[in-house]
Design a protein around this motif. Structure first.
Motif, mmCIF file in Angstrom:
data_model
loop_
_atom_site.group_PDB
_atom_site.id
_atom_site.type_symbol
_atom_site.label_atom_id
_atom_site.label_comp_id
_atom_site.label_asym_id
_atom_site.label_seq_id
_atom_site.Cartn_x
_atom_site.Cartn_y
_atom_site.Cartn_z
ATOM 1 N N MET A 1 15.664 -11.786 -24.313
ATOM 2 C CA MET A 1 14.494 -11.328 -23.548
ATOM 3 C C MET A 1 14.766 -9.885 -23.091
ATOM 4 N N PRO A 2 13.826 -8.968 -23.296
ATOM 5 C CA PRO A 2 14.055 -7.591 -22.804
ATOM 6 C C PRO A 2 14.161 -7.559 -21.274
ATOM 7 N N ASN A 3 14.873 -6.553 -20.784
ATOM 8 C CA ASN A 3 14.969 -6.342 -19.322
ATOM 9 C C ASN A 3 14.025 -5.224 -18.925
ATOM 10 N N VAL A 4 13.084 -5.508 -18.040
ATOM 11 C CA VAL A 4 12.163 -4.471 -17.560
ATOM 12 C C VAL A 4 12.276 -4.376 -16.041
ATOM 13 N N PHE A 5 12.480 -3.154 -15.569
ATOM 14 C CA PHE A 5 12.576 -2.905 -14.129
ATOM 15 C C PHE A 5 11.239 -2.322 -13.661
ATOM 16 N N VAL A 6 10.729 -2.811 -12.525
ATOM 17 C CA VAL A 6 9.438 -2.344 -11.993
ATOM 18 C C VAL A 6 9.666 -1.676 -10.644
ATOM 19 N N GLY A 7 9.329 -0.375 -10.557
ATOM 20 C CA GLY A 7 9.425 0.355 -9.287
ATOM 21 C C GLY A 7 8.018 0.586 -8.756
ATOM 22 N N ALA A 8 7.794 0.316 -7.461
ATOM 23 C CA ALA A 8 6.444 0.436 -6.890
ATOM 24 C C ALA A 8 6.362 1.641 -5.958
ATOM 25 N N LEU A 9 5.257 2.399 -6.098
ATOM 26 C CA LEU A 9 5.068 3.598 -5.261
ATOM 27 C C LEU A 9 3.800 3.533 -4.424
ATOM 28 N N GLY A 10 3.055 2.413 -4.479
ATOM 29 C CA GLY A 10 1.832 2.294 -3.679
ATOM 30 C C GLY A 10 0.593 2.370 -4.557
ATOM 31 N N GLY A 11 -0.511 2.822 -3.945
ATOM 32 C CA GLY A 11 -1.762 2.933 -4.690
ATOM 33 C C GLY A 11 -2.605 1.678 -4.590
ATOM 34 N N THR A 12 -3.784 1.743 -5.178
ATOM 35 C CA THR A 12 -4.751 0.635 -5.105
ATOM 36 C C THR A 12 -4.166 -0.672 -5.587
ATOM 37 N N ILE A 13 -3.286 -0.594 -6.598
ATOM 38 C CA ILE A 13 -2.681 -1.824 -7.151
ATOM 39 C C ILE A 13 -1.940 -2.597 -6.055
ATOM 40 N N ALA A 14 -1.509 -1.865 -5.023
ATOM 41 C CA ALA A 14 -0.705 -2.473 -3.946
ATOM 42 C C ALA A 14 -1.466 -2.496 -2.618
ATOM 43 N N MET A 15 -2.780 -2.301 -2.678
ATOM 44 C CA MET A 15 -3.550 -2.244 -1.436
ATOM 45 C C MET A 15 -4.323 -3.540 -1.225
ATOM 46 N N SER A 16 -4.573 -3.838 0.035
ATOM 47 C CA SER A 16 -5.386 -5.023 0.323
ATOM 48 C C SER A 16 -6.003 -4.875 1.714
ATOM 49 N N SER A 17 -6.878 -5.826 2.039
ATOM 50 C CA SER A 17 -7.444 -5.851 3.393
ATOM 51 C C SER A 17 -7.735 -7.321 3.707
ATOM 52 N N ASP A 18 -8.186 -7.590 4.908
ATOM 53 C CA ASP A 18 -8.364 -8.996 5.302
ATOM 54 C C ASP A 18 -9.632 -9.610 4.726
ATOM 55 N N SER A 19 -10.522 -8.770 4.174
ATOM 56 C CA SER A 19 -11.724 -9.363 3.542
ATOM 57 C C SER A 19 -12.149 -8.477 2.378
ATOM 58 N N SER A 20 -13.048 -8.979 1.559
ATOM 59 C CA SER A 20 -13.438 -8.210 0.350
ATOM 60 C C SER A 20 -14.363 -7.047 0.715
ATOM 61 N N THR A 21 -14.704 -6.949 2.002
ATOM 62 C CA THR A 21 -15.588 -5.828 2.370
ATOM 63 C C THR A 21 -14.870 -4.793 3.238
ATOM 64 N N ASP A 22 -13.712 -5.194 3.846
ATOM 65 C CA ASP A 22 -12.976 -4.196 4.663
ATOM 66 C C ASP A 22 -12.293 -3.177 3.767
ATOM 67 N N PRO A 23 -12.182 -1.905 4.209
ATOM 68 C CA PRO A 23 -11.442 -0.890 3.431
ATOM 69 C C PRO A 23 -9.983 -1.313 3.261
ATOM 70 N N VAL A 24 -9.391 -1.007 2.088
ATOM 71 C CA VAL A 24 -8.017 -1.454 1.813
ATOM 72 C C VAL A 24 -7.002 -0.383 2.197
ATOM 73 N N ARG A 25 -5.795 -0.813 2.429
ATOM 74 C CA ARG A 25 -4.677 0.084 2.763
ATOM 75 C C ARG A 25 -3.419 -0.397 2.050
ATOM 76 N N PRO A 26 -2.423 0.486 1.867
ATOM 77 C CA PRO A 26 -1.178 0.056 1.192
ATOM 78 C C PRO A 26 -0.577 -1.150 1.923
ATOM 79 N N LYS A 27 -0.233 -2.179 1.159
ATOM 80 C CA LYS A 27 0.246 -3.405 1.820
ATOM 81 C C LYS A 27 1.318 -4.121 0.994
#
Ligand code: DAS
Length: 329
Positions: free
Chosen positions: A1-27
């Protein structure tokens, strides 16, 4: 199996909020992103680390150098490929900066998301899967830095964010993608020409190279105030194939005479700056005759990154012009 390392820097992919209508923030951190897609483990053994967690307009050179160090350490620890998750707003510049300094054959792949996890039809999980498929595949080796979203694989040198909110936003306007992801497999349709050699890591700290778009009826009234900030270079995003008004061209010529490099890109977003097609004052051939540097296929925002790396490495004058023309070809 290949080895893949994942480094996270933020952005929408890592943003969320408490509801689908609240603005999202890095989380969300790297672990959260990876554990949300258990199918990744059918493709590769995954290790992950949160490097930073911000919206990408706040990403700076130091963060990208930290991501570069993470990727180097990952390869030295046995990674077959590395994925960096990143905000999409400035992803193209981060990817290009990494592409200029990445000297390993292992794939370094950037991805992100246009729709956060709390929205209907979020795209982050699918983009992370496509990025891991790309990073795990031997056919992705020695291509430099790749950008993968919406099941398309782009070279860092050619990709741009072309739409403010749609999932298909990343395009390579002059060339197109080099591969597509179909049913979790990568299909390369073309291989790039030889890569330029990698460059020394840039200085830490601010870039101090402004980009100015030359507008309709440009009187050049902006030139003096920009030059007074003593920038390391000035990037002009000019109309057509690198054309300026006579007023702006004459003012900028004086800036060049005072030792500040002026690099001119096309504001069209695709195609190459010309060299010898037009001959009027302010045309590309006139600019070349008067000490300007033209960026070739590089957009203004990528020419700025290249100028920063080259000037940090000590390039100036004719050598700087030569290198920019080579990397912009
Ligand atoms: N535009 C958001 C994104 O797509 C925010 C960012 O760029 O960080 O990631």
């Amino acid at each position: 199996m290949p080895n893949v390392f994942v480094g996270a820097l933020g952005g929408t992919i890592a943003m969320s909020s408490d509801s689908s209508t609240d603005p999202v923030r890095p989380k969300l951190g790297a672990e959260d992103l990876v554990s949300a897609v258990p199918e990744l483990l059918e493709i590769a053994d995954i290790k992950s680390k949160t490097i930073k967690n911000v919206a990408s307009p706040s990403i700076v050179v130091d963060d990208i150098l930290a991501a570069y160090r993470y990727a180097i350490e990952a390869v030295e620890a046995g990674a077959d490929g590395v994925v960096l998750t990143h905000g999409t707003d400035t992803l193209e510049e981060s990817a290009f900066l990494l592409d200029l300094i990445w000297d390993r054959e292992e794939p370094l792949v950037l991805t992100g998301a246009m729709r956060s996890p709390n929205l209907l039809s979020p795209d982050g999980a699918g983009n992370l899967m496509s990025a891991v498929v790309t990073a795990a595949d031997k056919r992705s080796k020695s291509l430099g830095v790749l950008v993968v979203l919406d099941e398309a694989v782009h070279l860092a040198k050619t990709v741009a964010k072309t739409n403010s909110s749609s999932v298909w936003t990343f395009q390579s306007p002059s060339w197109g993608p080099v591969a597509r992801i179909v049913e979790r497999e990568i299909h390369y349709c073309m291989k790039p020409s030889d890569r330029n050699s990698s460059l020394p890591l840039p200085a830490l700290g601010p870039i101090n190279i402004p980009i100015i778009e030359s507008p309709f009826a440009d009187e050049g009234s902006w030139v003096e105030s920009i030059a007074s900030t003593k920038p390391r270079a000035i990037i002009v995003s000019a109309s057509g194939a690198a054309h300026l008004s006579m007023a702006a061209a004459e003012k900028l010529e004086k800036v060049i005479e005072n030792g500040i490099p002026v690099i001119v890109a096309s504001r069209t977003g695709s195609g190459k700056t010309l060299t010898r097609t037009y001959g009027y004052p302010g045309s590309e051939s006139w600019l070349l005759e008067h000490g300007f540097i033209l960026s070739g296929f590089l957009t203004a925002r990528k020419a700025r990154i290249l100028a920063h790396v080259l000037i940090s490495a000590g390039y100036s004058g004719g050598k700087l012009k030569e290198k920019i023309e080579a990397y912009g070809a």
